[in-house]
Motif scaffolding. Structure first.
Motif, PDB file in Angstrom:
ATOM      1  N   MET A 238      59.090  -2.806  14.769  1.00  0.00           N
ATOM      2  CA  MET A 238      59.464  -1.401  14.588  1.00  0.00           C
ATOM      3  C   MET A 238      58.897  -0.835  13.290  1.00  0.00           C
ATOM      4  O   MET A 238      58.419   0.303  13.254  1.00  0.00           O
ATOM      5  N   LYS A 239      58.924  -1.629  12.230  1.00  0.00           N
ATOM      6  CA  LYS A 239      58.378  -1.167  10.951  1.00  0.00           C
ATOM      7  C   LYS A 239      56.867  -0.990  11.032  1.00  0.00           C
ATOM      8  O   LYS A 239      56.309  -0.015  10.519  1.00  0.00           O
ATOM      9  N   GLU A 240      56.210  -1.918  11.707  1.00  0.00           N
ATOM     10  CA  GLU A 240      54.753  -1.835  11.861  1.00  0.00           C
ATOM     11  C   GLU A 240      54.352  -0.594  12.638  1.00  0.00           C
ATOM     12  O   GLU A 240      53.298   0.005  12.389  1.00  0.00           O
ATOM     13  N   HIS A 241      55.193  -0.185  13.593  1.00  0.00           N
ATOM     14  CA  HIS A 241      54.863   0.948  14.447  1.00  0.00           C
ATOM     15  C   HIS A 241      55.602   2.229  14.036  1.00  0.00           C
ATOM     16  O   HIS A 241      55.674   3.181  14.813  1.00  0.00           O
ATOM     17  N   ASN A 242      56.129   2.223  12.818  1.00  0.00           N
ATOM     18  CA  ASN A 242      56.751   3.431  12.243  1.00  0.00           C
ATOM     19  C   ASN A 242      57.820   4.024  13.150  1.00  0.00           C
ATOM     20  O   ASN A 242      57.842   5.238  13.409  1.00  0.00           O
TER      21      ASN A 242
END
Length: 421
Positions: A238-242
């Motif tokens: 989720m963090k990688e894909h904002n």
């Protein structure tokens, strides 16, 4: 009384402390999804409501992926309808050819879904987003229309089945094999209107692509949704894909489940679903000698980056069998580009496969891979109903990208292990 993970998410979205299985609720929505087949119907219904626009232009996604690139005049008209509606309502997340991806791969990639969300989509495989710890489910176009207008939807709170995953899967066993095994075990109505909740130490051995494949096919067991707990891997995704803000919900220790199943992942083998139901499964050693005419590697189930890498690893330096059409469909433009940059597309083409722009196309018998009478296909798609991919007398065998790639090389349903030195 304790609540399951799904029940906790629904309780929060209807502003209640506790909900129970069977209870009717009205929940706030974080995202409403439609595609080129279902959105035009919803748009027509929404116009009948005579509402003043959509509830939130940022919380609606229109993805034109089923019969696109437009295969005929009718599909072009459907896309035109969805496009004009999106322009009129200034829909932020509108995607068409060139920007499009298969919706259930595209939305997580774009960071449009996150843990703790409630998502509805006028497509049955909307349950895919449970891999990120969201409650997501497919609805009809009328419900989509109501969701776009009001930002709310009615639900009957589902009861749940718990699947405890233990052990480490063997080589060539993927999330697709696991979910096919489960569907074969409980049947296509084994989880009817229930939540399939996955837990156990075996989850740590599953990639996000494995998990997306499993929740994607929860509907093939009749489930309302499938859902995984949110661990470090899911948070990193989720963090990688904002994905923005998210909230983690965990099942209570005293939550009630209708049934609990323990799945020993280290005992599973590559699995194939025979025509004409996903529950008609056999392990690869039980398949026998079945010659094929077509292989499709793609779809909202198995068109992600890891799937393409596995297929390319098997196909590299080899050529598909004579008379076997092999079609590879990256699920999104980003995946397509990455596959080009990693040299995977070159491998596929040198092996004699066709590589397509992202589309659902052949999965639903739309285009770009229709079967003739008597033809047999191995597909990484999610359904193998009568006539699903073409003629009613054709046959579809559901399998993982590894089995599909190996089968393309040998010309018959095969285990990748048969190609190992």
């Amino acid at each position: 009384m304790g609540m399951t993970m799904t029940q906790k998410i629904l309780a929060a979205h209807c502003k209640m402390d506790v909900v129970e299985a069977g209870q009717l609720i009205e929940a706030d929505l974080d995202l409403v999804l439609g595609n080129d087949v279902t959105a035009p119907v919803a748009i027509k219904e929404m116009k009948k409501m005579k509402v003043d626009g959509v509830f939130d232009k940022d919380k609606i996604a229109i993805v034109l992926d089923h019969f696109t690139p437009n295969k005929d005049i009718k599909s072009a008209e459907l896309c035109k309808c969805a496009k004009e509606f999106s322009i009129e309502n200034d829909i932020t997340n509108f995607f068409e050819t060139g920007e499009v991806g298969i919706e259930h791969a595209l939305l997580p990639e774009k960071g449009l879904v996150a843990a703790g969300d409630v998502v509805i989509g006028a497509d049955s495989h909307t349950c895919t987003y449970g891999a990120l710890g969201a409650f997501s489910t497919g609805v009809g176009s009328t419900d989509m229309a109501a969701g776009m207008a009001t930002g709310k939807a009615w639900f009957k709170v589902p009861s749940a089945l718990r699947f405890i995953l233990t052990g480490k899967p063997a080589k060539w066993v993927s999330g697709k094999d696991i979910i096919l095994h489960i569907i074969g075990m409980i049947g296509v109505d084994g989880a009817l209107y229930k939540s399939m909740e996955f837990t156990g130490d075996g989850i740590s051995y599953l990639t996000m692509d494995d998990r997306f494949a499993m929740t994607n096919m929860a509907i093939e067991a009749g489930a309302k949704n499938g859902i995984f707990p949110v661990d470090k891997l899911a948070e990193e995704y989720m963090k990688e894909h904002n994905a923005g803000e998210y909230k983690i919900y965990e099942a209570d220790c005293d939550a009630t489940y209708d049934e609990t199943y323990e799945i020993h992942l280290d005992e599973l083998k590559p699995t194939v679903a025979f025509p004409h139901l996903p529950e008609n499964t056999k392990t690869i050693d039980q398949v026998g000698d079945i010659k094929i005419d077509q292989v499709v590697i793609g779809s909202c189930t198995n068109g992600r980056m890891e799937d393409l890498r596995i297929a390319a690893k098997i196909m590299e330096g080899r050529h598909v069998a004579k008379h076997v059409r092999t079609i590879v469909i990256p699920a999104t433009q980003k995946i397509y580009l990455q596959a080009i940059e990693e040299g995977l597309v070159s491998i596929f083409i040198k092996a004699g496969a066709a590589v397509s722009t992202p589309t659902c196309g052949p999965c639903l018998g739309g285009h770009m891979g229709i079967l003739a009478k008597g033809e047999k296909a191995v597909a990484t798609t999610n359904r193998n109903f009568v006539g699903r991919m073409g003629d009613p007398e054709s046959e579809i065998y559901l399998a993982s990208p590894a089995v599909a790639a190996a089968s393309a090389i040998t010309g018959k349903i095969s285990c990748p292990c048969e190609l190992e030195d």
